[in-house]
Design an enzyme around this catalytic site. Structure first.
Site, PDB file in Angstrom:
ATOM      1  N   LYS A 116      51.773  38.082  53.558  1.00 45.99           N
ATOM      2  CA  LYS A 116      50.727  38.441  52.832  1.00 45.99           C
ATOM      3  C   LYS A 116      51.106  39.336  51.501  1.00 45.99           C
ATOM      4  O   LYS A 116      50.735  39.114  50.385  1.00 45.99           O
ATOM      5  CB  LYS A 116      49.536  38.880  53.447  1.00 45.99           C
ATOM      6  CG  LYS A 116      48.634  38.060  54.452  1.00 45.99           C
ATOM      7  CD  LYS A 116      47.432  38.859  54.812  1.00 45.99           C
ATOM      8  CE  LYS A 116      46.483  37.850  55.473  1.00 45.99           C
ATOM      9  NZ  LYS A 116      47.132  37.155  56.586  1.00 45.99           N
ATOM     10  N   GLU A 200      43.633  46.686  51.899  1.00 48.34           N
ATOM     11  CA  GLU A 200      42.898  45.989  50.728  1.00 48.34           C
ATOM     12  C   GLU A 200      41.384  46.588  50.805  1.00 48.34           C
ATOM     13  O   GLU A 200      40.705  46.831  51.725  1.00 48.34           O
ATOM     14  CB  GLU A 200      43.030  44.441  50.948  1.00 48.34           C
ATOM     15  CG  GLU A 200      44.449  43.932  50.658  1.00 48.34           C
ATOM     16  CD  GLU A 200      44.345  42.463  50.771  1.00 48.34           C
ATOM     17  OE1 GLU A 200      45.390  41.816  50.379  1.00 48.34           O
ATOM     18  OE2 GLU A 200      43.359  41.708  51.040  1.00 48.34           O
ATOM     19  N   HIS A 235      35.621  37.986  60.238  1.00 48.82           N
ATOM     20  CA  HIS A 235      36.743  37.351  59.368  1.00 48.82           C
ATOM     21  C   HIS A 235      37.217  36.216  60.069  1.00 48.82           C
ATOM     22  O   HIS A 235      38.016  35.248  59.578  1.00 48.82           O
ATOM     23  CB  HIS A 235      37.849  38.231  59.183  1.00 48.82           C
ATOM     24  CG  HIS A 235      37.434  39.342  58.487  1.00 48.82           C
ATOM     25  ND1 HIS A 235      37.157  39.768  57.333  1.00 48.82           N
ATOM     26  CD2 HIS A 235      37.572  40.594  59.227  1.00 48.82           C
ATOM     27  CE1 HIS A 235      36.887  41.105  57.139  1.00 48.82           C
ATOM     28  NE2 HIS A 235      37.071  41.609  58.382  1.00 48.82           N
ATOM     29  N   ARG A 292      49.274  24.570  56.164  1.00 49.16           N
ATOM     30  CA  ARG A 292      49.135  23.856  57.143  1.00 49.16           C
ATOM     31  C   ARG A 292      48.033  23.016  57.163  1.00 49.16           C
ATOM     32  O   ARG A 292      47.170  23.456  56.107  1.00 49.16           O
ATOM     33  CB  ARG A 292      49.215  24.645  58.630  1.00 49.16           C
ATOM     34  CG  ARG A 292      48.026  25.603  58.706  1.00 49.16           C
ATOM     35  CD  ARG A 292      47.812  26.203  59.846  1.00 49.16           C
ATOM     36  NE  ARG A 292      46.958  27.527  59.812  1.00 49.16           N
ATOM     37  CZ  ARG A 292      45.763  27.794  59.673  1.00 49.16           C
ATOM     38  NH1 ARG A 292      44.938  26.636  59.578  1.00 49.16           N
ATOM     39  NH2 ARG A 292      44.999  29.039  59.521  1.00 49.16           N
TER      40      ARG A 292
END
Length: 671
Positions: A116, A200, A235, A292
């Site tokens: 990330k 974040e 999430h 993917r």
């Protein structure tokens, strides 16, 4: 085009790939672990080979064994599906070294987007907005709290190589920081083999919108429109739909252009998904690129009429994209929900066991089921608990929602607990209907969305009638085998000498024992229970399906007896009632209080020792099951009497883990 491919996956996605390959005339090779020897994907493939025991590290993640089987079977390419090795650059590189085509982007792109922190840097350099944050491993421990306060709470701690909602922890205040980082590190290390983390800023009241992209080796790039994935729990996506509701056409087009630009920047090849968080004012931030095929790809297939697995195979074989951007059209509205073996009432604990009964919705009129299980299959604790996906299409969103509700009402599982009732509540929720929900909606309304449906007197009456009719059916079979057909004792209607015929039974409903008295009346019964009187007339019992007239209303239900309980499917609801005449779990005995395993799993962390004094809510140990962590916490202030397992030990559901003595009991004993 390939003549034979190997599918390095299991479950519904392996079956999904087989279906497309078969239509294209491509032979398929399945691989499986020992517990999956009779799985559906094994049966569907042209060939199937065992690659190891249950542990994913020794089977579905065993790169060398998968490559050996692929070469021995004569496969030309490997399709990784999603999960497992699908975003593993080392595996993509190993495929190339072995002379096999990896159905996916290049190892370099997978590496860049799988980390990330690197993905953030690339997108930021390309002018695409990213979420404010930092790399935890570059910040000294003494400065972490200050960095968090600078970004502003709430924050998300995220695995740098994470995905699928794993390795993520929410931090609402400074005092939660250390535990969140420790838990995220453990989960990230276990799931991805890398404990690196990011911090974040959490974008509050955002929508999660993703764009499906495709690009071939000839430089052709397209988007296949967007999907909204805002209904999430911790999430992890629950429901996806397309087109995304509640965003303007201007923002929609901008998201499409940005996603294609990201693909061009990377020199991407194959299927990918560019994910964004969209704020109410239309501002959006890059989240990640999944390199993917996504779990939710059928939503895009339903609105475009395209087969994305076929597209993947064509692109991997070096052929150009089947269609250009101007040839792609979005028609109608599609919704997908994920069917999990889990119990929403018990904090979504995964459910294991045998699927004793399974009825899927009729797959017609805009209804599709992508499933990896059949009736009789065993759901094990070794892998992700997703069993199937239900996808519906309608001319518009309203029609799609109605079709979803009708299909969920027809979807029946018995033997394991599934989340279908939870999905129905989401589908009828006013916020979802109005498309005003955000990524936080489910977590903020979890109590009302997971509240157990009360078992009504009518449901108890149906169960009582079913048990009586089942008993009569068995008696008639015995009579046919030589019993006295004229004996009143063989009528099954509660014959009594010098008394009115009466049947008495007990049902255990949501922890309460209910006594039901049934009196034969004509072609039915009068039922009395807890002061309630009802009349029921039998219409038909055919197998597990019962039709009756209850208090004048026509009722249809399906009832399945299994594992000391009865599962009832009626009017779109599912109820479970225990049969009290069968075995029940006894008390722990031995003094103290036993904290038991809520699910089969492995002890990954121990935080206490015998004799330790703990406060209510303290973590005692951590269980890992189906790639998720479950903390066992102290139920009250007290003392740990003993720890019954060591780190690394496997445990079964209801096994005693910790003997614990609450402080109040200890004081009472001293007095």
């Amino acid at each position: 085009m390939f003549k034979k491919i190997l599918i390095a996956n299991r479950g519904e996605i392996a079956c999904r790939i087989i279906y497309s390959a078969r239509k294209m005339g491509i032979a398929t090779v399945a691989v499986y672990s020992e517990p999956d020897s009779s799985a559906l994907h094994v049966e569907l493939a042209d060939e199937a080979y065992c690659i190891g025991p249950a542990a994913a590290t020794l089977s579905y993640l065993n790169q060398q064994e998968i490559l050996r089987v692929a070469k021995a079977a004569g496969a030309e390419a490997i399709h990784p599906g999603y999960g497992f090795l699908s975003e593993n650059p080392e595996f993509a590189l190993a495929c190339k070294a072995a002379g096999l085509i990896f159905v996916g982007p290049s190892p370099d792109v997978i590496t860049s987007m799988g980390i990330k922190s690197r993905a953030r840097d690339i997108m930021e350099q390309a002018g695409i907005p990213v979420i404010p944050g930092c790399y935890i491993d570059e910040v000294p421990d003494s400065e972490l709290e200050g960095k968090g306060e600078g970004l502003g709470y709430p924050l998300l701690i995220k695995a740098d190589r994470g995905g699928g909602g794993k390795g993520i922890r929410l931090v609402n205040a400074t005092e939660e920081m250390n535990e969140a980082i420790a838990a995220a590190r453990r989960e990230a290390a276990g799931a991805f083999g890398d404990a690196s983390l990011l911090m974040e800023k959490q974008i509050v009241n955002a929508r999660h919108v993703e764009v499906q992209i495709f690009r071939d080796i000839h430089g052709n790039a397209v988007h296949l429109f967007e999907r909204d994935c805002s209904l999430q729990r911790r999430h992890q996506k629950i429901l996806e739909e397309s087109p995304a509701p509640g965003i303007s056409e201007r923002i929609r087009q901008k998201l499409h252009r940005t996603a294609v630009a990201a693909a061009e920047t990377l020199g991407y090849v194959g299927a990918g998904t560019v994910e964004f968080l969209v704020e109410p004012d239309g501002e959006f931030y890059f989240l990640e690129i999944n390199t993917r095929l996504q779990v939710e790809h059928p939503v895009t297939e339903m609105i475009t009429g395209q087969d994305l697995v076929a597209w993947q195979l064509l692109v991997a074989a070096g052929e150009p994209l089947p269609l250009g951007q101007e040839e792609l059209e979005c028609k109608g509205h599609a919704i997908e929900v994920r069917v999990y073996a889990e119990d929403p009432v018990r904090n979504f604990l995964p459910s294991t066991g045998t699927i004793h009964y399974l009825r899927q919705p009729m797959t017609a009129d805009g209804v599709r089921v992508d499933s990896g299980v059949r009736q009789g299959d065993m759901v094990t604790p070794f892998y992700d608990p997703m069993l199937a996906k239900l996808i519906v299409w309608g001319e518009d969103r309203h029609e799609a929602i109605l079709r979803l509700l009708a299909a969920l009402a027809e979807y029946h599982f018995a033997g394991i607990t599934v989340n279908i009732g939870f999905l129905r509540r989401l589908a009828v929720d006013p916020a979802f209907s109005a498309a005003t929900h955000t990524t936080r909606y489910v977590d903020e309304h979890l109590d009302e969305l997971t509240r157990p449906e009360p078992i009504t007197d009518e449901t108890l009456a149906i169960v009582a009638l079913y048990r009586v009719l089942e008993n009569q059916r068995m008696l008639y079979q015995q009579v046919g085998s030589g019993g006295d057909p004229y004996s009143p004792w063989n009528s099954g209607k509660g014959f009594r000498v010098n008394e009115s015929d009466r049947i008495e039974m007990q049902l255990l409903s949501q922890g309460e024992m209910v006594t039901v008295h049934m009196y034969p009346v004509g072609d039915g019964y009068r039922l009395e229970m807890a002061g309630v009187v009802m009349t029921v007339t039998v219409v038909e019992l055919h197998g597990a399906k019962l039709r009756c007239r209850l208090q004048g209303k026509n009722v249809a239900a399906t009832l399945v007896t299994h594992d000391e309980q009865i599962t009832v499917f009626c009017a779109g609801n599912t109820f479970h009632l225990l049969l009290p005449d069968l075995g029940r779990v006894g008390s722990d005995g031995g003094g103290g209080n036993s904290l038991r395993a809520p699910i089969p799993g492995k002890v990954t962390e121990l935080f206490v020792e015998a004799g330790d004094t703990v406060r209510q809510g303290d973590q005692l140990l951590v269980l890992e099951a189906m790639k998720m962590e479950y903390a066992i916490r102290a139920p009250a202030d007290g003392t740990v009497i003993s720890i019954l397992y060591r780190q690394g030990d496997s445990v079964q559901e209801k096994d005693r883990l910790v003997e614990f003595q609450p402080l109040e009991e200890k004081n009472d004993a001293a007095a």
